[in-house]
Design a protein around this motif. Sequence first.
Motif, PDB file in Angstrom:
ATOM      1  N   HIS A  51       0.797  -1.349  -0.080  1.00  0.00           N
ATOM      2  CA  HIS A  51      -0.031   0.079  -0.070  1.00  0.00           C
ATOM      3  C   HIS A  51       0.705   1.296   0.027  1.00  0.00           C
ATOM      4  O   HIS A  51       0.455   2.255   0.223  1.00  0.00           O
ATOM      5  CB  HIS A  51      -1.043  -0.041   1.302  1.00  0.00           C
ATOM      6  CG  HIS A  51      -1.745  -1.250   1.243  1.00  0.00           C
ATOM      7  ND1 HIS A  51      -2.693  -1.557   0.253  1.00  0.00           N
ATOM      8  CD2 HIS A  51      -1.917  -2.406   2.057  1.00  0.00           C
ATOM      9  CE1 HIS A  51      -3.470  -2.586   0.390  1.00  0.00           C
ATOM     10  NE2 HIS A  51      -2.973  -3.031   1.461  1.00  0.00           N
ATOM     11  N   PRO A  53       2.208   4.518  -0.993  1.00  0.00           N
ATOM     12  CA  PRO A  53       1.844   5.340  -2.174  1.00  0.00           C
ATOM     13  C   PRO A  53       2.885   5.844  -2.832  1.00  0.00           C
ATOM     14  O   PRO A  53       2.643   6.744  -4.046  1.00  0.00           O
ATOM     15  CB  PRO A  53       0.926   6.193  -1.681  1.00  0.00           C
ATOM     16  CG  PRO A  53       1.421   6.371  -0.221  1.00  0.00           C
ATOM     17  CD  PRO A  53       1.934   4.691   0.320  1.00  0.00           C
TER      18      PRO A  53
ATOM     19  N   GLY B 150      -8.735  -2.041 -10.075  1.00  0.00           N
ATOM     20  CA  GLY B 150      -8.046  -1.129  -9.188  1.00  0.00           C
ATOM     21  C   GLY B 150      -6.556  -0.994  -9.439  1.00  0.00           C
ATOM     22  O   GLY B 150      -5.893   0.170  -9.361  1.00  0.00           O
ATOM     23  N   TRP B 151      -5.900  -2.279  -9.589  1.00  0.00           N
ATOM     24  CA  TRP B 151      -4.535  -2.164  -9.839  1.00  0.00           C
ATOM     25  C   TRP B 151      -4.017  -1.652 -11.184  1.00  0.00           C
ATOM     26  O   TRP B 151      -2.894  -0.745 -11.139  1.00  0.00           O
ATOM     27  CB  TRP B 151      -4.035  -3.475  -9.567  1.00  0.00           C
ATOM     28  CG  TRP B 151      -2.223  -3.520  -9.489  1.00  0.00           C
ATOM     29  CD1 TRP B 151      -1.485  -3.123  -8.531  1.00  0.00           C
ATOM     30  CD2 TRP B 151      -1.382  -4.138 -10.626  1.00  0.00           C
ATOM     31  NE1 TRP B 151      -0.172  -3.403  -9.014  1.00  0.00           N
ATOM     32  CE2 TRP B 151      -0.191  -3.983 -10.311  1.00  0.00           C
ATOM     33  CE3 TRP B 151      -1.802  -4.654 -12.145  1.00  0.00           C
ATOM     34  CZ2 TRP B 151       0.825  -4.300 -10.978  1.00  0.00           C
ATOM     35  CZ3 TRP B 151      -0.978  -4.874 -12.898  1.00  0.00           C
ATOM     36  CH2 TRP B 151       0.772  -4.792 -12.171  1.00  0.00           C
ATOM     37  N   GLU B 153      -5.673   0.677 -12.856  1.00  0.00           N
ATOM     38  CA  GLU B 153      -5.735   2.215 -12.645  1.00  0.00           C
ATOM     39  C   GLU B 153      -4.641   2.897 -11.835  1.00  0.00           C
ATOM     40  O   GLU B 153      -4.159   3.800 -12.417  1.00  0.00           O
ATOM     41  CB  GLU B 153      -7.101   2.184 -11.807  1.00  0.00           C
ATOM     42  CG  GLU B 153      -7.540   4.069 -11.865  1.00  0.00           C
ATOM     43  CD  GLU B 153      -8.239   4.298 -13.168  1.00  0.00           C
ATOM     44  OE1 GLU B 153      -8.459   3.581 -14.133  1.00  0.00           O
ATOM     45  OE2 GLU B 153      -8.122   5.465 -13.363  1.00  0.00           O
ATOM     46  N   ARG B 154      -4.333   2.049 -10.797  1.00  0.00           N
ATOM     47  CA  ARG B 154      -3.324   2.768  -9.725  1.00  0.00           C
ATOM     48  C   ARG B 154      -1.911   2.892 -10.560  1.00  0.00           C
ATOM     49  O   ARG B 154      -1.187   3.789 -10.614  1.00  0.00           O
ATOM     50  CB  ARG B 154      -3.183   1.717  -8.954  1.00  0.00           C
ATOM     51  CG  ARG B 154      -2.641   2.647  -7.330  1.00  0.00           C
ATOM     52  CD  ARG B 154      -3.022   1.555  -6.210  1.00  0.00           C
ATOM     53  NE  ARG B 154      -2.675   0.338  -6.159  1.00  0.00           N
ATOM     54  CZ  ARG B 154      -3.609  -0.455  -5.974  1.00  0.00           C
ATOM     55  NH1 ARG B 154      -4.952  -0.280  -5.848  1.00  0.00           N
ATOM     56  NH2 ARG B 154      -3.216  -1.781  -5.759  1.00  0.00           N
ATOM     57  N   ARG B 158      -0.250   6.155 -11.597  1.00  0.00           N
ATOM     58  CA  ARG B 158       1.251   6.451 -11.157  1.00  0.00           C
ATOM     59  C   ARG B 158       2.161   6.702 -12.022  1.00  0.00           C
ATOM     60  O   ARG B 158       3.397   7.128 -11.788  1.00  0.00           O
ATOM     61  CB  ARG B 158       1.605   5.608 -10.110  1.00  0.00           C
ATOM     62  CG  ARG B 158       0.860   5.427  -8.850  1.00  0.00           C
ATOM     63  CD  ARG B 158       1.341   4.457  -7.593  1.00  0.00           C
ATOM     64  NE  ARG B 158       0.423   4.372  -6.612  1.00  0.00           N
ATOM     65  CZ  ARG B 158       0.456   3.669  -5.494  1.00  0.00           C
ATOM     66  NH1 ARG B 158       1.673   2.875  -5.404  1.00  0.00           N
ATOM     67  NH2 ARG B 158      -0.336   3.568  -4.614  1.00  0.00           N
ATOM     68  N   HIS B 198     -12.879   3.413 -13.181  1.00  0.00           N
ATOM     69  CA  HIS B 198     -11.581   3.538 -13.605  1.00  0.00           C
ATOM     70  C   HIS B 198     -11.267   4.139 -14.983  1.00  0.00           C
ATOM     71  O   HIS B 198     -11.143   3.610 -15.902  1.00  0.00           O
ATOM     72  CB  HIS B 198     -11.167   2.042 -13.668  1.00  0.00           C
ATOM     73  CG  HIS B 198     -11.315   1.364 -12.520  1.00  0.00           C
ATOM     74  ND1 HIS B 198     -12.517   0.420 -12.227  1.00  0.00           N
ATOM     75  CD2 HIS B 198     -10.570   1.013 -11.312  1.00  0.00           C
ATOM     76  CE1 HIS B 198     -12.459  -0.092 -11.040  1.00  0.00           C
ATOM     77  NE2 HIS B 198     -11.277   0.147 -10.294  1.00  0.00           N
TER      78      HIS B 198
END
Lengths: 240, 240
Positions: A51, A53, B150-151, B153-154, B158, B198
């Motif tokens: 987790h 960030p 979710g991953w 998109e993350r 990033r 997303h």
Amino acid sequence: MTYELYYWPMLQGRGEFVRLALEDAGAPYIDVARGGPGDEGDPPALAALLHDPSLGRPPFALPALRDGDLVVAQTAAILLYLGPRLGLVGPSEADRIWTHQIQLTIADMRAEAHDTHHPVAAALTYEEQKPESARRAVDFRTERIPKFFGWFERVLVRNDGRHLAGRVVSYADLSLFQLVAGLLYAFPKTTEAALKKHPCLEALHRAVPERPRLSGYLTSPRRIPFNEQGIFRRYPELDA
Amino acid sequence: MTYELYYWPMLQGRGEFVRLALEDAGAPYIDVARGGPGDEGDPPALAALLHDPSLGRPPFALPALRDGDLVVAQTAAILLYLGPRLGLVGPSEADRIWTHQIQLTIADMRAEAHDTHHPVAAALTYEEQKPESARRAVDFRTERIPKFFGWFERVLVRNDGRHLAGRVVSYADLSLFQLVAGLLYAFPKTTEAALKKHPCLEALHRAVPERPRLSGYLTSPRRIPFNEQGIFRRYPELDA
């Protein structure tokens, strides 16, 4: 450089494929959540990594390996990265892509072995999916073990009979030992019978744990015993 | 050098992830079982490759790519091999291992999508495992799609919001487009709702097929339509 391995401390799981490579090579590493002599380990570091960030390239799941600033996840990708560094893969691109190809097939069989006790959902318990497990295990025992073992045997025979790739031990050989060890734990009757038909595979499974560093590791407390939290679980009704 | 792709001619399947990379790069290749203009293809060549006793490094399954004397199988390994040759991966080792790590996670989700209609055995039909499929599909829709999306998109957020790795399109971007396209076919209601949450993933899914060569491919007869023989199958009861 000391590698840092991030993986759950209570089970062998996917992390064990990485541990075997690090241990066999005698590489310096910290099993972050478990620590070592005089060190209690840091289990909260696992969730912190997942987790974090600030990580531009976050792991989807564990295991993850940290090597300085680089974090690599996905077991097969970790071994792809470590292979040349640990001397556990041949030197040519053809050797490396072949060894990786074998590793991905080991990963496929490992995932199927897991799904014999979790065919519906990883988030449910085995007890919540027993009828489905019983059906899937029949297919795994009768169709999948023969198919995968047949291919591993063929690969060994077409090479030198003793290694999967080339004339040296690769990370794929270590992983294949672990896969067979897990299957012997989870499906002892089926796997013992199948190994009798695949003599090179059986010989590899006997030879790998005799390697000096691995032998020391496998008889040490660092080797977590198989248990019913991991990939390979002994539910006798699934090995009927 | 003309690449040879060995894959089943009647479905997109795993081979499509390789086709997209070859097509996007405009690489010369032969889809062996399907042929091309003025060429009927050679379906028996697939079984011949799988059972060729002269191959020292035999594929476990298809797809397989032949590049001169080298035969590479396992979809992710094929893309690992092709990535630098097709200009579809960043130049550094860190870029390559990260792109591959994403590809392996795409492969994990692809395998789980397949198992929604085959949770018991690949050798049985969907009709022979409908109750198990119904249970597994619930978990896939409610737990797995949100976790994987979710991953992804993350990872996009990033990075630069538009690519998974670096500032260029990689084979992982192409594969993620294919994964989402397949999920939109198989689980239209669930996937459309999930994409709304997303936005970077949705934007990537819209942008990739606008690339000129891919756009040409996707509207050509070379693009096999989704159907109920492949990974992604539309069984409306599983998208309830």
